[in-house]
Design a protein around this motif. Structure first.
Motif, PDB file in Angstrom:
ATOM      1  N   ILE A   1      -1.516   3.404  10.482  1.00 35.22           N
ATOM      2  CA  ILE A   1      -2.341   2.618  11.415  1.00 35.22           C
ATOM      3  C   ILE A   1      -3.762   3.435  11.504  1.00 35.22           C
ATOM      4  N   LYS A   2      -3.641   4.756  11.385  1.00 35.92           N
ATOM      5  CA  LYS A   2      -4.726   5.589  11.772  1.00 35.92           C
ATOM      6  C   LYS A   2      -5.501   6.461  10.832  1.00 35.92           C
ATOM      7  N   HIS A   3      -4.640   7.120   9.762  1.00 33.50           N
ATOM      8  CA  HIS A   3      -5.091   8.069   9.078  1.00 33.50           C
ATOM      9  C   HIS A   3      -4.573   8.006   7.644  1.00 33.50           C
ATOM     10  N   ARG A   4      -5.349   7.126   6.857  1.00 36.80           N
ATOM     11  CA  ARG A   4      -5.048   6.910   5.453  1.00 36.80           C
ATOM     12  C   ARG A   4      -4.637   8.330   4.638  1.00 36.80           C
ATOM     13  N   TYR A   5      -5.634   9.207   4.640  1.00 36.21           N
ATOM     14  CA  TYR A   5      -5.309  10.285   3.950  1.00 36.21           C
ATOM     15  C   TYR A   5      -4.171  11.138   4.220  1.00 36.21           C
TER      16      TYR A   5
ATOM     17  N   LEU B   1      -1.515   9.699   5.368  1.00 33.95           N
ATOM     18  CA  LEU B   1      -0.269   9.037   4.665  1.00 33.95           C
ATOM     19  C   LEU B   1      -0.361   9.467   3.349  1.00 33.95           C
ATOM     20  N   ILE B   2      -1.270   9.351   2.747  1.00 36.20           N
ATOM     21  CA  ILE B   2      -1.158   9.844   1.245  1.00 36.20           C
ATOM     22  C   ILE B   2      -0.405  11.387   1.142  1.00 36.20           C
ATOM     23  N   ALA B   3      -1.068  12.124   2.170  1.00 35.06           N
ATOM     24  CA  ALA B   3      -0.517  13.508   2.074  1.00 35.06           C
ATOM     25  C   ALA B   3       0.887  13.583   2.439  1.00 35.06           C
ATOM     26  N   PHE B   4       1.222  12.711   3.383  1.00 34.00           N
ATOM     27  CA  PHE B   4       2.417  12.784   4.009  1.00 34.00           C
ATOM     28  C   PHE B   4       3.645  12.381   2.621  1.00 34.00           C
ATOM     29  N   ILE B   5       3.243  11.176   2.139  1.00 31.16           N
ATOM     30  CA  ILE B   5       4.248  10.808   1.007  1.00 31.16           C
ATOM     31  C   ILE B   5       4.138  11.855  -0.147  1.00 31.16           C
ATOM     32  N   LEU B   6       3.040  12.381  -0.497  1.00 25.08           N
ATOM     33  CA  LEU B   6       3.150  13.620  -1.456  1.00 25.08           C
ATOM     34  C   LEU B   6       4.087  14.646  -0.806  1.00 25.08           C
ATOM     35  N   GLY B   7       3.904  14.960   0.365  1.00 21.38           N
ATOM     36  CA  GLY B   7       4.783  16.011   0.859  1.00 21.38           C
ATOM     37  C   GLY B   7       6.176  15.734   0.860  1.00 21.38           C
ATOM     38  N   VAL B   8       6.455  14.527   1.176  1.00 20.97           N
ATOM     39  CA  VAL B   8       7.925  13.939   0.877  1.00 20.97           C
ATOM     40  C   VAL B   8       8.515  14.149  -0.423  1.00 20.97           C
ATOM     41  N   ILE B   9       7.508  13.697  -1.386  1.00 20.06           N
ATOM     42  CA  ILE B   9       8.055  13.908  -2.889  1.00 20.06           C
ATOM     43  C   ILE B   9       8.308  15.278  -3.207  1.00 20.06           C
ATOM     44  N   ILE B  10       7.106  16.109  -2.786  1.00 19.16           N
ATOM     45  CA  ILE B  10       7.414  17.510  -3.085  1.00 19.16           C
ATOM     46  C   ILE B  10       8.747  18.338  -2.551  1.00 19.16           C
ATOM     47  N   PHE B  11       8.881  17.653  -1.290  1.00 20.75           N
ATOM     48  CA  PHE B  11      10.372  18.240  -0.530  1.00 20.75           C
ATOM     49  C   PHE B  11      11.198  17.636  -1.548  1.00 20.75           C
TER      50      PHE B  11
ATOM     51  N   SER C   1      -7.289  14.792  14.761  1.00 19.82           N
ATOM     52  CA  SER C   1      -8.249  14.642  15.399  1.00 19.82           C
ATOM     53  C   SER C   1      -9.762  15.341  14.574  1.00 19.82           C
ATOM     54  N   LYS C   2     -10.775  14.543  14.584  1.00 26.47           N
ATOM     55  CA  LYS C   2     -11.865  14.904  14.103  1.00 26.47           C
ATOM     56  C   LYS C   2     -12.928  15.401  15.175  1.00 26.47           C
ATOM     57  N   GLU C   3     -12.627  15.100  16.396  1.00 26.24           N
ATOM     58  CA  GLU C   3     -13.517  15.659  17.526  1.00 26.24           C
ATOM     59  C   GLU C   3     -13.059  17.179  17.811  1.00 26.24           C
ATOM     60  N   LYS C   4     -11.911  17.602  17.553  1.00 26.57           N
ATOM     61  CA  LYS C   4     -11.579  18.963  17.920  1.00 26.57           C
ATOM     62  C   LYS C   4     -12.050  19.838  17.040  1.00 26.57           C
ATOM     63  N   PRO C   5     -12.294  21.023  17.390  1.00 27.94           N
ATOM     64  CA  PRO C   5     -12.835  22.083  16.462  1.00 27.94           C
ATOM     65  C   PRO C   5     -11.497  22.398  15.243  1.00 27.94           C
ATOM     66  N   ALA C   6     -11.868  22.925  14.124  1.00 27.29           N
ATOM     67  CA  ALA C   6     -11.031  23.238  13.133  1.00 27.29           C
ATOM     68  C   ALA C   6     -10.060  24.009  13.481  1.00 27.29           C
ATOM     69  N   ILE C   7     -10.516  25.047  14.271  1.00 27.74           N
ATOM     70  CA  ILE C   7      -9.517  26.144  14.633  1.00 27.74           C
ATOM     71  C   ILE C   7      -8.487  25.592  15.451  1.00 27.74           C
ATOM     72  N   ASN C   8      -9.013  24.884  16.396  1.00 24.46           N
ATOM     73  CA  ASN C   8      -7.713  24.254  17.233  1.00 24.46           C
ATOM     74  C   ASN C   8      -6.672  23.376  16.435  1.00 24.46           C
TER      75      ASN C   8
END
Length: 179
Positions: free
Chosen positions: A102-106, A108-118, A58-65
Motif C-alpha cells: 500500500i505505502k512503501h514499494r521500496y 516491499l522490495i527490501a522486505f522480500i529480499l530480507g525473507v529470501i536472505i533469511f 516516515s520521511k517526515e521524521k528525522p533520520a536519527i529517530n
C-alpha cells in the motif's frame, strides 16, 4: 515503544539463560512466557512492531529517530520469535506485506529480499519452524483444520442465531468428528 523494547531485552536475556540451563529441550518447545501467556505476548509484540513500522518508514521524521526506532524494534522482534507462536509471526509477515504493497514499494522490495536472505542464512531448526506455518500435515495445523471444519458444521446448523457461548465445549463435542 521504549518500554516494550526494554522489556523484550530483559525477557530475551532471561529466556536464553533459562534455555541454556535446560538439558534436552528443543527451541521449538521452549517458549518465552515470563510476564503472561506466550500467545498473548506474541500478539502484543506483533502489534507493537506493526505500529512501529510507519514511524520507521516516515520521511517526515528525522533520520536519527527512524534509526532509533529500528534499533528498538530488533529486541521486540527477537522476543516475538522466542514466544514460538507462528500465528503472530504470520500476522507480522502479512502486516508488513500489506504496508509494503500500500505505502512503501521500496520497503516491499527490501522486505522480500530480507525473507529470501533469511531462508538462505537461518539455521536449519529455525527454517523448519518457520516453514511449518504452511505445512498442511504439521500436527498443530491438522488440529486447526479439524477445529475449522467443526466450526463450519456448527455455523451451518444454526446460521442465524448461532449456538451462543454458554457451554460451547458441550456443543463442540457434539459436532466434532472423533479422531
Amino acid at each position: 515503544f521504549i518500554f516494550t523494547s526494554l522489556l523484550s531485552i530483559f525477557e530475551t536475556v532471561w529466556y536464553l539463560r533459562d534455555f541454556y540451563l535446560q538439558t534436552g529441550s528443543d527451541l521449538a518447545d521452549f517458549r518465552l512466557a515470563y510476564f503472561g501467556s506466550p500467545i498473548t505476548l506474541a500478539e502484543i509484540k506483533m502489534l507493537v512492531l506493526l505500529l512501529m513500522v510507519p514511524f520507521i518508514l516516515s520521511k517526515e521524521k528525522p533520520a536519527i529517530n527512524r534509526w532509533f526506532m529500528t534499533i528498538m524494534a530488533f529486541p521486540i522482534l527477537l522476543s516475538l520469535y522466542f514466544t514460538n507462536f507462528r500465528n503472530a509471526m504470520l500476522g507480522l509477515f502479512a502486516g508488513l506485506l500489506i504496508i509494503g504493497i500500500i505505502k512503501h514499494r521500496y520497503f516491499l522490495i527490501a522486505f522480500i529480499l530480507g525473507v529470501i536472505i533469511f531462508f538462505y542464512t537461518a539455521p536449519y531448526p529455525i527454517k523448519v519452524r518457520v516453514a511449518s506455518i504452511v505445512e498442511l500435515n504439521h500436527p498443530s495445523n491438522k488440529a486447526r483444520f479439524l477445529m475449522w471444519e467443526t466450526a463450519l458444521k456448527m455455523i451451518s446448523d444454526k446460521p442465524i442465531i448461532g449456538l451462543g457461548d454458554v457451554n460451547i465445549l458441550e456443543h463442540y463435542k457434539k459436532y466434532k468428528t472423533p479422531e
